[in-house]
Design an enzyme around this catalytic site. Structure first.
Site: not given
Length: 350
Positions: A50, A66
C-alpha cells in the site's frame, strides 16, 4: 436543517453498526484465524504494498486517481466506497458528548457520496485530508478505531472465507486478506474477493469446499492468484484499471513465497517488495501501537524515471530538428525571394 442532520447522522451510525454486524457474523461462522504474530507479518506485507513501508500510515490521505475519492488511513480507506465513512462514523459514535467531531463538516457530503456503490468525487471535501492527518496523529481513539474497522471490514471476513473454503496455509489466508483490502468483500461487485473466489472455484468445476474434498490447496491458491491478476489487469470497474494494472506485484510477492514453499510461517516470511526485491518480514507485536513518521514523498521508480528522461530527450530532439528544418526553409525562401526581386529589378531597368 436539524431534521436533515439527524437523518444523516442516523445513516452514518447504521453504516458503523452494519460493519460491526458483518464482523460478528464472520467470527460466529468460525474463522481459522492467524496468530497475532502471523497477522502482523501479513499486515506488514500489505503495508508495503500500500505505502512502501512496514508500519501503519495512520495519517495518510491522498487522491490517487483510482476513481474512489480520497484514499486514507492504514489500509487505504476511501471516501467513495463506504469504508472511510464507516471509520469516521464509528469514531464519532465513541467521542464524548462534549468533544466536537472534527469530521462534522464533511458528514453530509460523505453520506451523499456513499449512496451509490462507488463514487470517486472529492467535490465538497476541501480540507478533508488535513483533518484526517491531524486527527490521526493526535488522537489515539481515532487510530484504535481504524484498527477495529480493518478487522471488522476486512480481516475477519477474509479469515471466514478462508475457513469456508478449507484453506489451511497461512500464505493462503494472507492472500485472502490482502485481496480483501484491495478488492473489498462486497458480494455484489464483480471485482471483489468473494467474486474472485467464485470464479476460481468455478474453474475447477467443484463446490465451495473443494479443497478439503481432495483438490490441492497449492493448485487452488495458484488458480486464485491467476484470477486476481486477470481482475487487476481487466477489472469490471474500469476507473480502477490504470492503477490496479500497475499493482500486480501484490500477487507476484505471494507467488514468489509459494514457489519457495513458504505456505506455513510463524515468525518470519520472505516475499517480494513492490520493486521485485526480496524482503524478510518478522513478527512485530508493536505494529498496532507504533506511530511512525509521515510517509516519505513518493519518487518515481527507476524504470519510470528512465522512460520519462527518454521521452523528454526524444521531444527535445524533435524540436531541434524542426527548428533546423524551419530555419533552412526560411533561408531558402528568403534566398528565392531575393533572387526574384533582383530579376524583377533587372527587367525594369532594361
Amino acid at each position: 436543517m436539524r431534521f436533515t442532520s439527524c437523518i444523516l447522522l442516523l445513516q452514518a451510525l447504521l453504516l458503523a453498526n452494519t460493519a460491526q454486524a458483518q464482523s460478528n457474523n464472520s467470527t460466529n461462522n468460525g474463522t481459522n484465524a492467524l496468530t497475532q504474530c502471523q497477522q502482523s507479518i501479513v499486515q506488514q506485507l500489505t503495508n508495503i504494498f500500500e505505502n512502501s513501508v512496514k508500519y501503519f500510515p495512520w495519517d495518510y490521505c491522498e487522491n490517487i486517481g483510482d476513481g474512489r475519492g480520497y484514499t486514507c488511513g492504514i489500509v487505504g480507506f476511501t471516501t467513495g466506497t463506504h469504508d472511510a465513512l464507516q471509520v469516521i462514523s464509528a469514531y464519532a459514535a465513541q467521542l464524548n458528548s462534549s468533544t466536537p467531531n472534527p469530521f462534522g463538516p464533511y458528514m453530509s457530503r460523505l453520506i451523499q457520496l456513499n449512496q451509490s456503490t462507488i463514487d470517486g468525487s472529492t467535490s465538497g471535501l476541501d480540507g478533508f485530508c488535513n483533518v484526517w492527518s491531524t486527527t490521526a496523529r493526535s488522537d489515539q481513539l481515532f487510530r484504535t478505531v481504524q484498527v477495529d474497522m480493518v478487522n471488522q471490514l476486512y480481516y475477519n471476513p477474509a479469515m471466514a472465507y478462508a475457513a469456508r473454503n478449507g484453506l489451511q496455509f497461512e500464505l493462503s489466508k494472507g492472500q485472502m486478506y490482502d485481496a480483501a483490502i484491495q478488492h473489498g468483500t462486497a458480494l455484489s461487485e464483480a471485482d471483489s474477493l468473494p467474486s474472485m473466489i467464485d470464479r476460481t472455484t468455478a474453474s475447477f468445476k467443484s463446490g465451495p469446499n473443494s479443497v478439503p474434498g481432495g483438490l490441492s490447496e497449492v493448485d487452488w491458491l495458484t488458480a486464485f492468484m491467476n484470477v486476481r491478476i486477470e481482475t487487476l489487469q481487466n477489472p469490471a470497474y474500469k476507473p480502477s484499471q490504470a492503477g490496479w494494472s500497475q499493482s500486480i506485484y501484490r500477487v507476484k510477492s505471494y507467488q514468489y513465497a509459494l514457489s519457495q514453499g513458504s505456505v506455513h510461517f510463524n515468525d518470519s516470511l520472505t516475499a517480494l517488495d513492490n520493486d521485485g526485491n526480496t524482503v524478510s518480514i518478522g513478527c512485530d507485536l508493536t505494529l498496532w501501537n507504533y506511530v511512525g513518521p509521515p510517509l516519505p514523498i513518493q519518487t518515481p521508480k527507476k524504470g519510470i524515471l528512465i522512460g520519462v528522461l527518454i521521452g523528454v530527450g526524444v521531444l527535445v530532439l524533435l524540436i531541434v530538428t524542426f527548428c533546423i528544418i524551419k530555419r533552412r526553409l526560411v533561408a531558402e525562401w528568403v534566398s528565392e525571394l531575393s533572387y526574384r526581386s533582383k530579376r524583377a529589378i533587372s527587367r525594369m531597368s532594361r
